[in-house]
Design a protein around this motif. Sequence first.
Motif, short mmCIF file in Angstrom:
data_model
loop_
_atom_site.label_atom_id
_atom_site.label_comp_id
_atom_site.label_asym_id
_atom_site.label_seq_id
_atom_site.Cartn_x
_atom_site.Cartn_y
_atom_site.Cartn_z
N TYR A 1 0.82 -1.22 0.00
CA TYR A 1 0.00 0.00 0.00
C TYR A 1 0.85 1.27 0.00
CZ TYR A 1 -3.43 -3.53 0.97
OH TYR A 1 -4.22 -4.65 0.88
N TRP A 2 2.13 1.13 -0.28
CA TRP A 2 3.01 2.30 -0.35
C TRP A 2 2.63 3.15 -1.57
CZ3 TRP A 2 8.70 0.25 0.64
CH2 TRP A 2 8.81 -0.15 1.97
N ASN A 3 2.90 4.44 -1.47
CA ASN A 3 2.73 5.40 -2.56
C ASN A 3 1.28 5.53 -3.04
OD1 ASN A 3 5.56 6.02 -2.74
ND2 ASN A 3 5.82 4.00 -3.67
N LYS A 4 0.34 5.39 -2.11
CA LYS A 4 -1.07 5.55 -2.44
C LYS A 4 -1.75 6.62 -1.59
CE LYS A 4 -1.51 0.72 -3.93
NZ LYS A 4 -0.89 0.94 -5.18
N GLY A 5 -0.96 7.32 -0.77
CA GLY A 5 -1.50 8.40 0.04
C GLY A 5 -2.07 7.99 1.38
N TYR A 6 -2.03 6.70 1.72
CA TYR A 6 -2.62 6.25 2.98
C TYR A 6 -1.89 6.80 4.21
CZ TYR A 6 -5.17 2.91 0.07
OH TYR A 6 -5.97 2.32 -0.88
N MET A 7 -0.56 6.78 4.18
CA MET A 7 0.17 7.26 5.35
C MET A 7 0.02 8.78 5.50
SD MET A 7 1.64 6.44 8.07
CE MET A 7 1.91 4.70 7.80
N ASN B 1 15.50 6.84 3.58
CA ASN B 1 14.04 6.65 3.46
C ASN B 1 13.39 7.89 2.85
OD1 ASN B 1 11.36 5.96 3.69
ND2 ASN B 1 11.54 5.17 5.77
N ILE B 2 13.61 8.07 1.57
CA ILE B 2 13.12 9.25 0.84
C ILE B 2 11.59 9.32 0.87
CG2 ILE B 2 13.11 10.47 -1.38
CD1 ILE B 2 15.89 10.30 -0.04
N ALA B 3 10.92 8.18 0.71
CA ALA B 3 9.45 8.18 0.68
C ALA B 3 8.88 8.70 1.99
CB ALA B 3 8.93 6.77 0.39
N ASN C 1 24.37 5.80 11.39
CA ASN C 1 23.40 6.01 10.34
C ASN C 1 22.87 7.44 10.46
OD1 ASN C 1 21.75 5.36 8.21
ND2 ASN C 1 20.19 4.39 9.46
N LYS C 2 22.83 8.13 9.36
CA LYS C 2 22.28 9.48 9.36
C LYS C 2 20.77 9.41 9.52
CE LYS C 2 25.90 12.05 8.10
NZ LYS C 2 26.63 12.67 9.16
N VAL C 3 20.26 10.18 10.46
CA VAL C 3 18.83 10.25 10.71
C VAL C 3 18.41 11.70 10.60
CG1 VAL C 3 17.01 9.88 12.42
CG2 VAL C 3 18.84 8.21 12.18
N ILE C 4 17.32 11.93 9.91
CA ILE C 4 16.78 13.28 9.78
C ILE C 4 15.67 13.45 10.81
CG2 ILE C 4 15.68 14.95 8.23
CD1 ILE C 4 16.90 13.31 5.91
N ALA C 5 15.81 14.46 11.64
CA ALA C 5 14.79 14.77 12.64
C ALA C 5 13.84 15.81 12.04
CB ALA C 5 15.43 15.29 13.91
N TYR C 6 12.57 15.49 12.08
CA TYR C 6 11.52 16.40 11.61
C TYR C 6 10.69 16.85 12.80
CZ TYR C 6 12.13 15.17 6.66
OH TYR C 6 12.61 15.01 5.39
N GLU C 7 10.03 17.99 12.64
CA GLU C 7 9.10 18.41 13.67
C GLU C 7 7.95 19.18 13.05
OE1 GLU C 7 11.37 20.71 16.47
OE2 GLU C 7 11.15 22.54 15.32
N LYS C 8 6.81 19.10 13.73
CA LYS C 8 5.62 19.86 13.35
C LYS C 8 5.19 20.60 14.60
CE LYS C 8 1.08 19.53 11.22
NZ LYS C 8 1.35 20.40 10.09
N ILE C 9 5.20 21.91 14.54
CA ILE C 9 4.82 22.72 15.69
C ILE C 9 3.31 22.93 15.63
CG2 ILE C 9 5.09 24.97 16.81
CD1 ILE C 9 7.98 24.99 15.69
#
Length: 184
Positions: A97-103, A132-134, A162-170
């Motif tokens: 179900y990847w790349n179908k907008g569900y997540m 993990n570009i997706a 391993n490089k990890v990208i930290a994201y945030e949503k305020i």
Amino acid sequence: MISGNKILLRHVQLGDVDDLYEYSSQKEVAQAAGFIQSGNYSAAKDFYAELDNDLAWVIILKTGKVIGNVCLYEQGLDFAKQTEKRVAIGYALNNKYWNKGYMSEALILLVEWIKNNKMEIDVIEAYVTNQNIASQRVLEKVGFSVSSIIDVPYFDTQLMNNKVIAYEKILRKGEVEYAVNQGL
């Protein structure tokens, strides 16, 4: 239950174990989500037990099939460094179900649920591997922004970085900025 256009979010039920096993046994899913791949039904039942809490939801198609999960994890508040309450978000989705907008829809629904339930959460964090570009696209699509890039040690036959990208949503930007500016 949280209802969206294509999916529903609800708390896990014991009858979901077959569907949980289907995606938790997928190597790509386990690697992308950062959990140990389920090798048998016993491991899937352990996965069920991890999801059986008030801050975890399974993602369900309107047909009733469980295709993934999304969870919140409370973060400790270090008053010396932070003025806002933070939670981390984690998620996994059956690779069929990847790349179908569900997540994307699941994350939008969960953020709205947090706001509608007036939860005292100021910032939602997410951590994604550099590869993990997706998942990076999903987070950016739903309004998360990059806050930092960090090296995280992990075991994969040997200790590596391993490089990890930290994201945030305020969620309460005005309140957080006020507190920071006031030195609170």
